[in-house]
Structures are given as structure tokens and as C-alpha cells.
Design an enzyme around this catalytic site. Structure first.
Site, PDB file in Angstrom:
ATOM      1  N   GLY A 157      59.686 -94.472   6.850  1.00 22.36           N
ATOM      2  CA  GLY A 157      60.763 -95.384   6.441  1.00 22.36           C
ATOM      3  C   GLY A 157      61.653 -95.641   7.636  1.00 22.36           C
ATOM      4  NE  ARG A 158      66.823 -96.483   5.236  1.00 21.85           N
ATOM      5  CZ  ARG A 158      66.843 -96.694   3.911  1.00 21.85           C
ATOM      6  NH1 ARG A 158      66.847 -97.927   3.448  1.00 21.85           N
ATOM      7  NH2 ARG A 158      66.893 -95.701   3.068  1.00 21.85           N
ATOM      8  CB  ILE A 159      64.844 -91.456   9.472  1.00 23.88           C
ATOM      9  CG1 ILE A 159      66.268 -91.805   9.007  1.00 23.88           C
ATOM     10  CG2 ILE A 159      64.886 -90.293  10.473  1.00 23.88           C
ATOM     11  CD1 ILE A 159      66.921 -90.757   8.116  1.00 23.88           C
ATOM     12  CB  SER A 178      54.255 -94.501   4.516  1.00 23.03           C
ATOM     13  OG  SER A 178      55.627 -94.224   4.659  1.00 23.03           O
ATOM     14  NE  ARG A 179      56.709 -94.636  -1.762  1.00 28.69           N
ATOM     15  CZ  ARG A 179      57.839 -94.768  -2.425  1.00 28.69           C
ATOM     16  NH1 ARG A 179      57.948 -94.257  -3.629  1.00 28.69           N
ATOM     17  NH2 ARG A 179      58.863 -95.417  -1.906  1.00 28.69           N
ATOM     18  CB  THR A 237      65.411 -84.065  10.233  1.00 28.53           C
ATOM     19  OG1 THR A 237      64.506 -85.174  10.283  1.00 28.53           O
ATOM     20  CG2 THR A 237      65.382 -83.313  11.546  1.00 28.53           C
ATOM     21  NE  ARG A 239      68.413 -84.293   0.816  1.00 29.44           N
ATOM     22  CZ  ARG A 239      69.025 -84.979   1.771  1.00 29.44           C
ATOM     23  NH1 ARG A 239      68.732 -84.763   3.049  1.00 29.44           N
ATOM     24  NH2 ARG A 239      69.946 -85.876   1.471  1.00 29.44           N
ATOM     25  CD  GLU A 268      70.452 -77.849   3.307  1.00 36.41           C
ATOM     26  OE1 GLU A 268      69.260 -78.114   3.550  1.00 36.41           O
ATOM     27  OE2 GLU A 268      71.373 -78.649   3.457  1.00 36.41           O
ATOM     28  CG  HIS A 286      71.637 -80.951   6.075  1.00 35.56           C
ATOM     29  ND1 HIS A 286      71.198 -80.842   4.778  1.00 35.56           N
ATOM     30  CD2 HIS A 286      71.471 -82.256   6.413  1.00 35.56           C
ATOM     31  CE1 HIS A 286      70.799 -82.040   4.344  1.00 35.56           C
ATOM     32  NE2 HIS A 286      70.956 -82.911   5.326  1.00 35.56           N
ATOM     33  CB  ILE A 287      73.978 -81.259  12.321  1.00 37.59           C
ATOM     34  CG1 ILE A 287      72.798 -80.685  13.140  1.00 37.59           C
ATOM     35  CG2 ILE A 287      74.934 -80.145  11.912  1.00 37.59           C
ATOM     36  CD1 ILE A 287      73.208 -80.131  14.505  1.00 37.59           C
ATOM     37  N   GLY A 288      71.817 -83.809  10.802  1.00 39.37           N
ATOM     38  CA  GLY A 288      71.135 -85.058  11.192  1.00 39.37           C
ATOM     39  C   GLY A 288      72.082 -86.209  11.478  1.00 39.37           C
TER      40      GLY A 288
HETATM   41  P1  NAP Z   1      63.534 -94.407   3.668  1.00 38.10           P
HETATM   42  O1  NAP Z   1      63.767 -95.556   4.596  1.00 38.10           O
HETATM   43  O2  NAP Z   1      63.560 -94.645   2.220  1.00 38.10           O
HETATM   44  O3  NAP Z   1      62.160 -93.741   4.102  1.00 38.10           O
HETATM   45  C1  NAP Z   1      61.483 -92.816   3.325  1.00 38.10           C
HETATM   46  C2  NAP Z   1      59.993 -93.058   3.504  1.00 38.10           C
HETATM   47  O4  NAP Z   1      59.287 -92.044   2.791  1.00 38.10           O
HETATM   48  C3  NAP Z   1      59.514 -94.389   2.963  1.00 38.10           C
HETATM   49  O5  NAP Z   1      58.875 -95.052   4.020  1.00 38.10           O
HETATM   50  C4  NAP Z   1      58.524 -94.027   1.873  1.00 38.10           C
HETATM   51  O6  NAP Z   1      57.328 -94.781   1.946  1.00 38.10           O
HETATM   52  C5  NAP Z   1      58.138 -92.628   2.248  1.00 38.10           C
HETATM   53  N1  NAP Z   1      57.651 -91.876   1.094  1.00 38.10           N
HETATM   54  C6  NAP Z   1      58.132 -91.801  -0.158  1.00 38.10           C
HETATM   55  N2  NAP Z   1      57.380 -91.007  -0.917  1.00 38.10           N
HETATM   56  C7  NAP Z   1      56.379 -90.568  -0.127  1.00 38.10           C
HETATM   57  C8  NAP Z   1      55.278 -89.735  -0.317  1.00 38.10           C
HETATM   58  N3  NAP Z   1      55.029 -89.201  -1.523  1.00 38.10           N
HETATM   59  N4  NAP Z   1      54.461 -89.473   0.723  1.00 38.10           N
HETATM   60  C9  NAP Z   1      54.690 -90.028   1.935  1.00 38.10           C
HETATM   61  N5  NAP Z   1      55.718 -90.841   2.168  1.00 38.10           N
HETATM   62  C10 NAP Z   1      56.557 -91.103   1.167  1.00 38.10           C
HETATM   63  O7  NAP Z   1      64.624 -93.271   3.927  1.00 38.10           O
HETATM   64  P2  NAP Z   1      65.309 -92.851   5.324  1.00 38.10           P
HETATM   65  O8  NAP Z   1      66.591 -93.566   5.469  1.00 38.10           O
HETATM   66  O9  NAP Z   1      64.317 -92.932   6.413  1.00 38.10           O
HETATM   67  O10 NAP Z   1      65.635 -91.312   4.992  1.00 38.10           O
HETATM   68  C11 NAP Z   1      64.592 -90.416   4.716  1.00 38.10           C
HETATM   69  C12 NAP Z   1      65.131 -89.085   4.228  1.00 38.10           C
HETATM   70  O11 NAP Z   1      65.706 -88.372   5.303  1.00 38.10           O
HETATM   71  C13 NAP Z   1      66.256 -89.177   3.212  1.00 38.10           C
HETATM   72  O12 NAP Z   1      65.739 -89.328   1.896  1.00 38.10           O
HETATM   73  C14 NAP Z   1      66.979 -87.871   3.379  1.00 38.10           C
HETATM   74  O13 NAP Z   1      66.470 -86.923   2.462  1.00 38.10           O
HETATM   75  C15 NAP Z   1      66.634 -87.438   4.786  1.00 38.10           C
HETATM   76  N6  NAP Z   1      67.806 -87.425   5.694  1.00 38.10           N
HETATM   77  C16 NAP Z   1      68.201 -86.259   6.260  1.00 38.10           C
HETATM   78  C17 NAP Z   1      69.241 -86.240   7.155  1.00 38.10           C
HETATM   79  C18 NAP Z   1      69.693 -84.969   7.810  1.00 38.10           C
HETATM   80  O14 NAP Z   1      70.897 -84.815   8.042  1.00 38.10           O
HETATM   81  N7  NAP Z   1      68.823 -84.059   8.155  1.00 38.10           N
HETATM   82  C19 NAP Z   1      69.929 -87.427   7.472  1.00 38.10           C
HETATM   83  C20 NAP Z   1      69.509 -88.608   6.859  1.00 38.10           C
HETATM   84  C21 NAP Z   1      68.437 -88.601   5.980  1.00 38.10           C
HETATM   85  P3  NAP Z   1      57.154 -96.346   1.590  1.00 38.10           P
HETATM   86  O15 NAP Z   1      58.049 -97.078   2.532  1.00 38.10           O
HETATM   87  O16 NAP Z   1      55.737 -96.595   1.895  1.00 38.10           O
HETATM   88  O17 NAP Z   1      57.555 -96.489   0.176  1.00 38.10           O
HETATM   89  C1  GLV Z   2      71.577 -86.438   4.881  1.00 40.25           C
HETATM   90  O1  GLV Z   2      70.853 -85.499   4.726  1.00 40.25           O
HETATM   91  C2  GLV Z   2      71.419 -87.681   4.189  1.00 40.25           C
HETATM   92  O2  GLV Z   2      70.557 -87.770   3.299  1.00 40.25           O
HETATM   93  O3  GLV Z   2      72.182 -88.607   4.517  1.00 40.25           O
END
Ligand code: NAP
Ligand code: GLV
Ligand code: GLV
Length: 320
Positions: A157-159, A178-179, A237, A239, A268, A286-288
């Protein structure tokens, strides 16, 4: 007209309360860095119109059942696995998150963990501080190369895509699952779409970027860890519960995995004790998204989502 009542469960950058107060809303926010806690949340939920919770606040059905006038929950995070989205939808409560603005900060952290596990940065720093550095050594602190190695991204996805673009700059081969496939990403990072089994078998580094859902909980379990190439590194990074932590620890102990870089944990904020004793694991709190600019933008977006829903009925970045 009675002013809207908004609860922010923790101290977050001041911009959020300022924007809401400028609208004439009544804003409740703790003075110090302690959360309001479940008890106060249960009391307040009956009388608030908007809520800004943290990812560590479970906004579950028993809590939401008490809500009487709540119209919007603006999660101070992009991940929203802490919220019962379906029940909120049933009650007509709009839920929003903070996408895009934290993508680069979080991708930087994931890549920092990748480089740091490969080059043993944290362990080497400890070594120097302990007074053990007696001179350049041909066999001192050898790690892994990054250039030319294969990175497997789970959840592009985005990250995940932002991490892939960084990896391309380091001349890594990028695989992803990814899906659905992502044509733009394949072009930008010369990334290749593969199934999970191929990714596990071929990657030297694996970085997790999918959300926590029923489907991804324990996606990296004992069975899937056994499919990972021997000597690979795992970075998380996303969950914590995406990884079965006991299986990860086992694989780190028996050498199947060379190392791990973790920003999130299954239980956590509790860290499984074994992890604390391992030199080949980097543990972050958890400082992403933790940069001044990003956290401030998150506060601004959360407040603007609240205002937008209360004034127009529409959110800027809804998730349900
Ligand atoms: P996003 O743009 O929604 O990206 C998530 C990706 O995961 C999507 O591309 C989705 O695929 C894919 N996905 C969903 N279910 C899946 C599965 N069963 N198998 C494989 N891939 C799957 O979200 P994002 O903004 O990148 O953020 C992702 C996650 O990072 C967040 O949900 C959050 O939990 C975590 N995060 C952590 C921190 C931190 O501080 N460590 C900071 C920010 C975010 P499709 O596009 O193909 O549907
Ligand atoms: C941090 O983990 C977030 O999901 O923004
Ligand atoms: C290391 O410092 C080198 O010069 O190779």
C-alpha cells in the site's frame, strides 16, 4: 446552540485543540502525557460529538453502545484495527484515519531498521559504549550486504510502496505480495508481484506493511516462518499481531532467521522477555510516524476530519 463537545484521549500536538476551539467547540484534552483512561472514556462517550483516540485506545462495541450523540471518530493513526468499524457504521458514526502524511516517516523507519539489522548498528553502538572497541578488526561485527539483495514487501500500500522505492535506490530486487497487483509501483521500483510462498522463499529481507485484520493476524506464523529463506531478516513496522511472536523467537534462536527489526509487538506495549536478551533484534517503541512534522500534520488532519463531519456531514479521509 450548544457547542460541540470533543474528547482527545491524549496530549497531541496543540494544533488539533486550537483548530477545534477556533470553531467554538468545547475540547477536552489531558494536560500531561497520561491518557484519559477507559473509565473517563466510558463516562464521556455518552456526551461527546467527536472523539480523537490513539491506536492504543480500544474503541470497541461495549464502549460505542454507550455513545448517544457521537458522530465522528478521528483516529490519531492510519491503522484503525483498534476500532470496531462495522459497529460504528451501523450506528452511523463516521471513522477517519491519517493516511499519506505519515507514509514517508514510517517508510524511513522501516528502511532504517532494514539497514540497522543488516549492519548491526545498535549492537555495534553498544559494543563501543561498553569499551570493547580495541581497533579495526577484519572479522569484527560482520553483517549482511543490502545492495543487490532481495526485499519482500508484504502489503504494498502507501507505506509498503514507499519502502520499495527506497529499496530500488539501494539496487535491491523488490518482490511484493498484496491483494492486487500495482502497475505504477512495479514501474517505480522494478517490483515483481509474487504469491506469499514465493516471497518467503526468495527474500533476504522481508518487511511487513499490511494492516492488522482477521486475515493478517498471525500471517507470519510458525508454518510460514519455516518457508522463509534461511538467514533472512524480518522487519515489522505494521502491527505486532501479524507475527506470531513465539514462532519468531524460536526462529531467531535456532538461526533460521538472522535478525529482526521490530517497531510493534504482539502484546504491545509488553515485550516478550526473550526478545530483550537477543543481540540480533532491534526493538523500537512504535515510532514509525514519530517526527515533529508528521505528528503535527496528523493532529491537524484529525481535527479537520472532526470539523468536516460536524459541519458538512462528510469526512476528508473516511475509512468506513
Ligand atoms: P494501506 O495503504 O492501506 O496499505 C496496506 C496494504 O496492505 C494494501 O496495499 C493492501 O493490499 C495490503 N493488504 C491488505 N490485506 C492484505 C493481506 N491479507 N495480505 C497482503 N496484503 C494485504 O496502508 P498504509 O498507509 O500503507 O499503512 C499500513 C499499515 O502500517 C497500517 O495499517 C498500520 O497498521 C501500519 N503503520 C504503522 C506505523 C508505525 O508507527 N509503526 C505507522 C503507520 C502505519 P491491496 O492494496 O491490494 O488491497
Ligand atoms: C501507527 O501505527 C499508525 O497506524 O498510524
Ligand atoms: C576501512 O576503513 C577501509 O579503509 O577499508
Amino acid at each position: 446552540m450548544v457547542a460541540y463537545r470533543i474528547l482527545i484521549t491524549n496530549k497531541i500536538p496543540d494544533i488539533a485543540a486550537k483548530l477545534l476551539r477556533d470553531k467554538g467547540y468545547n475540547v477536552l484534552i489531558p494536560e500531561d502525557e497520561r491518557s484519559v483512561g477507559r473509565e473517563q472514556l466510558e463516562r464521556e462517550i455518552t456526551q461527546i460529538d467527536g472523539l480523537i483516540p490513539l491506536l492504543s485506545d480500544p474503541i470497541d462495541r461495549p464502549l460505542l453502545e454507550k455513545a448517544k450523540r457521537l458522530k465522528v471518530i478521528a483516529n490519531y493513526a492510519v491503522g484503525y484495527n483498534n476500532i470496531d468499524i462495522e459497529y460504528a457504521r451501523q450506528k452511523g458514526i463516521i471513522v477517519t484515519n491519517t493516511p499519506d502524511i505519515l507514509t514517508n516517516a514510517t517508510a524511513d523507519l522501516a528502511f532504517a531498521l532494514l539497514l540497522s539489522t543488516a549492519k548491526r548498528i545498535v549492537e555495534a553502538d553498544r559494543f563501543v559504549r561498553e569499551g570493547k572497541f580495541t581497533g579495526w578488526g577484519p572479522l569484527l561485527m560482520l553483517g549482511a550486504d543490502v545492495t543487490g539483495k532481495t526485499l519482500g514487501i508484504i502489503g504494498a500500500g502507501r507505506i509498503g510502496q514507499a519502502v520499495g522505492r527506497r529499496a530500488a535506490g539501494f539496487e535491491m530486487n523488490v518482490l511484493y505480495t498484496s491483494r492486487s497487483p500495482k502497475a505504477d509501483f512495479e514501474e517505480a521500483a522494478k517490483a515483481k508481484y509474487v504469491d506469499l510462498n514465493t516471497l518467503l522463499a526468495k527474500s533476504d529481507f522481508i518487511s511487513i506493511h499490511c494492516p492488522l485484520t482477521a486475515e493478517t493476524r498471525h500471517l507470519i506464523n510458525r508454518q510460514n516462518i519455516s518457508k522463509i529463506k534461511r538467514g533472512a531478516y524480518l522487519i515489522n513496522t505494521a502491527r505486532g499481531p501479524v507475527i506470531e511472536e513465539t514462532a519468531l523467537i524460536e526462529a531467531l534462536k535456532n538461526g533460521h532467521l538472522a535478525g529482526a527489526g521490530l517497531d510493534v509487538y504482539e502484546f504491545e506495549p509488553r515485550i516478550t522477555a526473550d526478545l530483550l536478551t537477543m543481540d540480533n533484534v532491534i526493538l523500537l517503541p512504535h515510532i514509525g510516524s514519530a517526527t515533529y512534522d508528521t505528528r503535527s500534520k496528523m493532529a491537524e488532519l484529525a481535527a479537520k476530519n472532526i470539523i468536516s463531519v460536524l459541519e458538512t456531514g462528510k469526512a476528508l479521509t473516511p475509512v468506513n
